[in-house]
Motif scaffolding. Structure first.
Motif, short mmCIF file in Angstrom:
data_model
loop_
_atom_site.label_atom_id
_atom_site.label_comp_id
_atom_site.label_asym_id
_atom_site.label_seq_id
_atom_site.Cartn_x
_atom_site.Cartn_y
_atom_site.Cartn_z
N UNK A 1 0.98 -1.05 -0.15
CA UNK A 1 0.43 0.08 -0.19
C UNK A 1 1.14 1.45 -0.14
N UNK A 2 0.30 2.14 -0.72
CA UNK A 2 1.28 3.24 -0.89
C UNK A 2 -0.12 4.40 -1.07
N UNK A 3 0.64 5.68 -0.62
CA UNK A 3 0.07 6.81 -0.16
C UNK A 3 0.61 8.07 -1.29
N UNK A 4 -0.07 8.80 -1.82
CA UNK A 4 0.72 9.68 -2.90
C UNK A 4 -0.52 10.85 -2.48
N UNK A 5 0.70 11.61 -3.54
CA UNK A 5 -0.20 13.58 -3.42
C UNK A 5 0.76 13.74 -4.54
N UNK A 6 -0.30 14.28 -5.57
CA UNK A 6 0.45 14.65 -6.53
C UNK A 6 -0.63 15.56 -7.58
N UNK A 7 0.14 16.96 -7.87
CA UNK A 7 -0.72 18.02 -7.87
C UNK A 7 -1.22 17.86 -9.45
N UNK A 8 -0.82 17.22 -10.18
CA UNK A 8 -0.59 16.74 -11.71
C UNK A 8 -0.66 14.90 -11.99
#
Length: 206
Positions: free
Chosen positions: A114-121
């Motif tokens: 399980x990975x968590x990520x945040x990206x603007x695009x």
């Protein structure tokens, strides 16, 4: 411990290619791609590496290769921290991607990641895990998501912008059929035991 050399003499053909072409020569870029944090030799203390790329990362450019041989050779020329290579058979909406944001491995089990990520695009993520499509499936926020082979042996996926959870789950092919057979066999054993007990009780009464 997870070892890039593996624990068995028999290895997947593509991974053996990487060993023969890069790992025997201690290629730094490929070691980084495989998230190699330590090199342990027979002499001296383990060497700690600080350039490993981590469990997953975003790349800004995705190159394509026409043959598996070209994919393998590209590992020796690309900056794998910012670039990835995939087969030209993969459908890509673009070859340039944003790298703004972060991605982190939050949970690791042999059959679940399980990975968590945040990206603007929209981003292209490379996961430092061996690609194997016979049982492994990617999910974004619990919904099945398309994935592909990247960097010849690793996993890659185009991920939507925002804050999301990526999961990789393994379920062996035909597992449902295996479960059904196991259930039927278990029921037959239970029925046989019940019949045996009934027969024993009848014999005691006689």
């Amino acid at each position: 411990h997870r070892s890039v050399g593996g624990y068995h003499g028999a290895k997947m053909g593509r991974y053996q290619d990487v060993i023969d072409h890069y790992l025997v020569n201690i290629d730094e870029r490929v070691l980084d791609m495989l998230n190699t944090r330590y090199i342990i030799s027979r002499e001296g203390e383990p060497f700690v590496r600080s350039t490993a790329l981590g469990a997953a990362w975003f790349v800004s450019r995705v190159a394509t290769a026409t043959t598996p041989r070209e994919e393998l050779e590209a590992l020796g020329t690309l900056d794998l921290a910012t670039e990835a290579v995939v087969s030209e058979r993969e459908t890509l909406p673009a070859t340039q991607f944003s790298t703004d944001g972060y991605i982190a491995l939050m949970e690791y089990r042999p059959n679940y990641l399980r990975y968590e990520y945040s990206a603007d695009a929209e981003v292209f993520a490379v996961f430092s895990e061996i690609f194997y499509d016979k049982g492994w499936t990617a999910y974004v926020d619990g919904v099945p998501h398309d994935a592909m082979r990247a960097d010849y042996i690793l996993r890659g996926a185009i991920l939507p912008a925002g804050n999301h959870t990526v999961e990789w789950r393994f379920r062996a092919p035909h597992w449902t059929a295996v479960e059904a057979v196991t259930l039927c066999c278990s029921l037959l054993i239970v029925v046989a035991l019940v019949l045996l007990v009934i027969q024993i009780l009848r014999n005691e009464k006689r």
